[in-house]
Design an enzyme around this catalytic site. Sequence first.
Site, PDB file in Angstrom:
ATOM      1  N   ARG A 213       1.236  -1.317   0.345  1.00  0.00           N
ATOM      2  CA  ARG A 213      -0.173   0.347  -0.184  1.00  0.00           C
ATOM      3  C   ARG A 213       0.872   1.663  -0.333  1.00  0.00           C
ATOM      4  O   ARG A 213       0.514   2.469  -0.700  1.00  0.00           O
ATOM      5  CB  ARG A 213      -0.943   0.035   1.536  1.00  0.00           C
ATOM      6  CG  ARG A 213      -1.934   1.312   1.362  1.00  0.00           C
ATOM      7  CD  ARG A 213      -3.171   1.476   2.376  1.00  0.00           C
ATOM      8  NE  ARG A 213      -2.541   0.260   3.826  1.00  0.00           N
ATOM      9  CZ  ARG A 213      -2.081   0.543   4.946  1.00  0.00           C
ATOM     10  NH1 ARG A 213      -1.062   1.748   4.741  1.00  0.00           N
ATOM     11  NH2 ARG A 213      -1.824   0.067   6.027  1.00  0.00           N
TER      12      ARG A 213
ATOM     13  N   TYR B 202     -16.788  16.704 -15.277  1.00  0.00           N
ATOM     14  CA  TYR B 202     -17.139  15.324 -15.064  1.00  0.00           C
ATOM     15  C   TYR B 202     -18.214  14.640 -13.756  1.00  0.00           C
ATOM     16  O   TYR B 202     -18.082  15.406 -12.498  1.00  0.00           O
ATOM     17  CB  TYR B 202     -15.473  14.372 -14.809  1.00  0.00           C
ATOM     18  CG  TYR B 202     -15.876  12.790 -14.723  1.00  0.00           C
ATOM     19  CD1 TYR B 202     -17.607  11.814 -15.724  1.00  0.00           C
ATOM     20  CD2 TYR B 202     -16.018  12.381 -13.555  1.00  0.00           C
ATOM     21  CE1 TYR B 202     -17.916  11.012 -15.633  1.00  0.00           C
ATOM     22  CE2 TYR B 202     -16.495  10.430 -12.510  1.00  0.00           C
ATOM     23  CZ  TYR B 202     -16.878  10.466 -14.203  1.00  0.00           C
ATOM     24  OH  TYR B 202     -17.818   8.582 -13.603  1.00  0.00           O
TER      25      TYR B 202
ATOM     26  N   ASP C 171      -7.338  18.825 -14.752  1.00  0.00           N
ATOM     27  CA  ASP C 171      -7.981  17.545 -14.908  1.00  0.00           C
ATOM     28  C   ASP C 171      -7.649  17.049 -16.651  1.00  0.00           C
ATOM     29  O   ASP C 171      -7.703  17.817 -17.423  1.00  0.00           O
ATOM     30  CB  ASP C 171      -9.123  17.462 -14.596  1.00  0.00           C
ATOM     31  CG  ASP C 171      -9.460  15.502 -15.125  1.00  0.00           C
ATOM     32  OD1 ASP C 171      -8.920  15.423 -16.373  1.00  0.00           O
ATOM     33  OD2 ASP C 171     -10.495  14.573 -14.328  1.00  0.00           O
TER      34      ASP C 171
ATOM     35  N   LYS D  44      -8.501   5.529 -18.689  1.00  0.00           N
ATOM     36  CA  LYS D  44      -9.479   7.079 -20.442  1.00  0.00           C
ATOM     37  C   LYS D  44      -7.770   6.277 -21.486  1.00  0.00           C
ATOM     38  O   LYS D  44      -7.294   4.775 -21.264  1.00  0.00           O
ATOM     39  CB  LYS D  44      -9.775   7.723 -20.292  1.00  0.00           C
ATOM     40  CG  LYS D  44     -10.511   8.093 -19.059  1.00  0.00           C
ATOM     41  CD  LYS D  44     -11.733   7.082 -19.569  1.00  0.00           C
ATOM     42  CE  LYS D  44     -12.572   7.258 -18.446  1.00  0.00           C
ATOM     43  NZ  LYS D  44     -12.127   7.480 -17.319  1.00  0.00           N
TER      44      LYS D  44
HETATM   45  O1  P1T Z   1     -13.858   6.770 -13.371  1.00  0.00           O
HETATM   46  P1  P1T Z   1     -12.241   6.890 -13.310  1.00  0.00           P
HETATM   47  O2  P1T Z   1     -11.242   6.359 -13.282  1.00  0.00           O
HETATM   48  O3  P1T Z   1     -13.021   7.538 -11.421  1.00  0.00           O
HETATM   49  O4  P1T Z   1     -12.297   8.638 -13.494  1.00  0.00           O
HETATM   50  C1  P1T Z   1     -13.033   9.671 -13.113  1.00  0.00           C
HETATM   51  C2  P1T Z   1     -12.901  10.849 -14.083  1.00  0.00           C
HETATM   52  C3  P1T Z   1     -11.947  12.283 -13.575  1.00  0.00           C
HETATM   53  N1  P1T Z   1     -11.548  12.660 -14.622  1.00  0.00           N
HETATM   54  C4  P1T Z   1     -12.337  12.999 -15.496  1.00  0.00           C
HETATM   55  C5  P1T Z   1     -12.079  13.881 -16.771  1.00  0.00           C
HETATM   56  C6  P1T Z   1     -13.437  11.628 -16.508  1.00  0.00           C
HETATM   57  O5  P1T Z   1     -13.591  11.865 -17.678  1.00  0.00           O
HETATM   58  C7  P1T Z   1     -13.568  10.677 -15.114  1.00  0.00           C
HETATM   59  C8  P1T Z   1     -14.370   9.927 -15.375  1.00  0.00           C
HETATM   60  N2  P1T Z   1     -15.249   9.326 -16.783  1.00  0.00           N
HETATM   61  C9  P1T Z   1     -16.631   9.439 -17.721  1.00  0.00           C
HETATM   62  C10 P1T Z   1     -15.888   7.159 -16.526  1.00  0.00           C
HETATM   63  C11 P1T Z   1     -16.881   9.279 -18.499  1.00  0.00           C
HETATM   64  O6  P1T Z   1     -17.408   8.424 -19.004  1.00  0.00           O
HETATM   65  O7  P1T Z   1     -17.280  10.282 -19.185  1.00  0.00           O
END
Ligand code: P1T
Length: 381
Positions: free
Chosen positions: A49, A101, A173, A198
Site C-alpha cells: 500500500r 465530469y 484534469d 482512459k
Molecule cells: O472513472 P475514474 O477513473 O474514477 O475517473 C473519473 C474521471 C475523472 N476525470 C474525468 C475528466 C473523467 O472523464 C473521469 C471519468 N469519466 C467517465 C467515466 C466518463 O465516461 O466520462
Amino acid sequence: MQHKKFATRAIHAGQEADPSTGATIIPIYATSTFTQEAPGKHKGYEYSRTGNPTRSALEECLASLEGARYGLAFASGSAATDAVVNLLEPGEHLVSCSEVYGGTFRLFSSVYGRRGLRVTYVDDSRPEAFAMALTPKTRLVWLESPTNPLLNIFDIQAIATLARNNGTLVVVDNTFATPYLQNPLALGADLVVHSTTKYLNGHSDLIGGAVVTSDQALHKEMAFYQNAAGAVPSPFDSWLILRGIKTLKIRMEAHQRGADQIASFLQNHASVEKVYYPGLKQHPGHELALKQMKGQGGMVSFTLKNSANVDSFFRKLNLFAVAESLGGVESLACHPCTMTHATIPEEKRKALGITPQLIRLSVGLEDPADLIEDLQEALKA
Ligand code: P1T
C-alpha cells in the site's frame, strides 16, 4: 531520460531492466509485503500500500510524461481527484469550471461540500471570470480542459498566472488531452490529475488514476494521504497502464485522425444541430487549443436537431458500444445527460448545455470509414 522525446519516455521512463533478474519489462511485483533483513532494514519497500516497484515505475513514467518531478498512482481517477481536494481544509474555497465530469461534481458538492468546502463554479471560459471568483480563501482552481463532455478549452496559462498572484493553486484534469497533447505544468499549473482508465491505459480493461506535480510539499502531503487512505492500484493494473502508455503517442495520433473525419462528417449531416470538437474552426476554443495543445484529441460531441431521434440513434448503433468511459481502442457512444453527468442537477445540466439531445463519442481505432458508416445508419430517421 527527461531530455528524451515523448515516445521514448513513454517506453522507457521509470523502466530500467529489473536489477535482480535483468527482466527487460518491469515485472508485476505481486506481493503485499517485502521481507526485511532486520526490522527497518529493507531495500526501499515495506508494504505494497505504501509502495510497490511496479507502481513506482508507473508513477515515475507518468511524472516524466507530464514533465513533473513526482507522480502518484491511484485506484481510480476519482481517488486521484479526492487526493487533491483533500489538500483543502474545511472553510477553504475552491473555484472550478462549471462543466466537469459528473463524478467530480459529486465529490465537490456531496462529499467535500458537506464537510465545509466552499465551491464556486465559473460559467464563463474567460480568465477574467476566474479572477473575479478568487477570494483570499481560494486555495485551488480546478480546470478540465478540454471539458467533459462539451470540449470547452480554458486558457491554462492566463488562469494560472491570475491564480498565482492570489496564492492559489491550479489543478488541471488532463484526462481528455493526455500528456501527449497537453502539459499543464509547462503552462503554469501546479498539479495535473488523470483518470488513467482512459487514454493512458487505452484498452478499457481497468480503472485507475494519477496526480503529478513538481511541488515537493504537495507531493509529500498527497503521498501521505495515498498511504493513509489506501486507494492504490494493484501491481497488475499498474503494469497494464505502463504497457498501454508505450503506444500512447501513436494511439492519440490515430484517435485524432478518426475524430477529425467524424467531426467533419457530423457537421455536414442534416440531422445534426451542432458539433463540439476543438479541431473545428467554429469551435470557440479552436485558436486556444492550437496554442496550448499539440492536437484536439479523440472526443467528439454533438446534438441532434430532434430529441425524439436520440433513442433510435443509440439503438441502431452497431460498432459504437453504448457505454460510459472513453479513450479505449474501441469506439463508445454515451448520452451524458442520463449516463456520465446524471448526477448533476437537471437545471444545472440544462444551463451547461448537457441536454437530452447531446451525444458524446469516444472515437476508437477502428477504421474511420466503418465508424462513419455506423453513424450514417444510426442517424437515418
Ligand atoms: O472513472 P475514474 O477513473 O474514477 O475517473 C473519473 C474521471 C475523472 N476525470 C474525468 C475528466 C473523467 O472523464 C473521469 C471519468 N469519466 C467517465 C467515466 C466518463 O465516461 O466520462
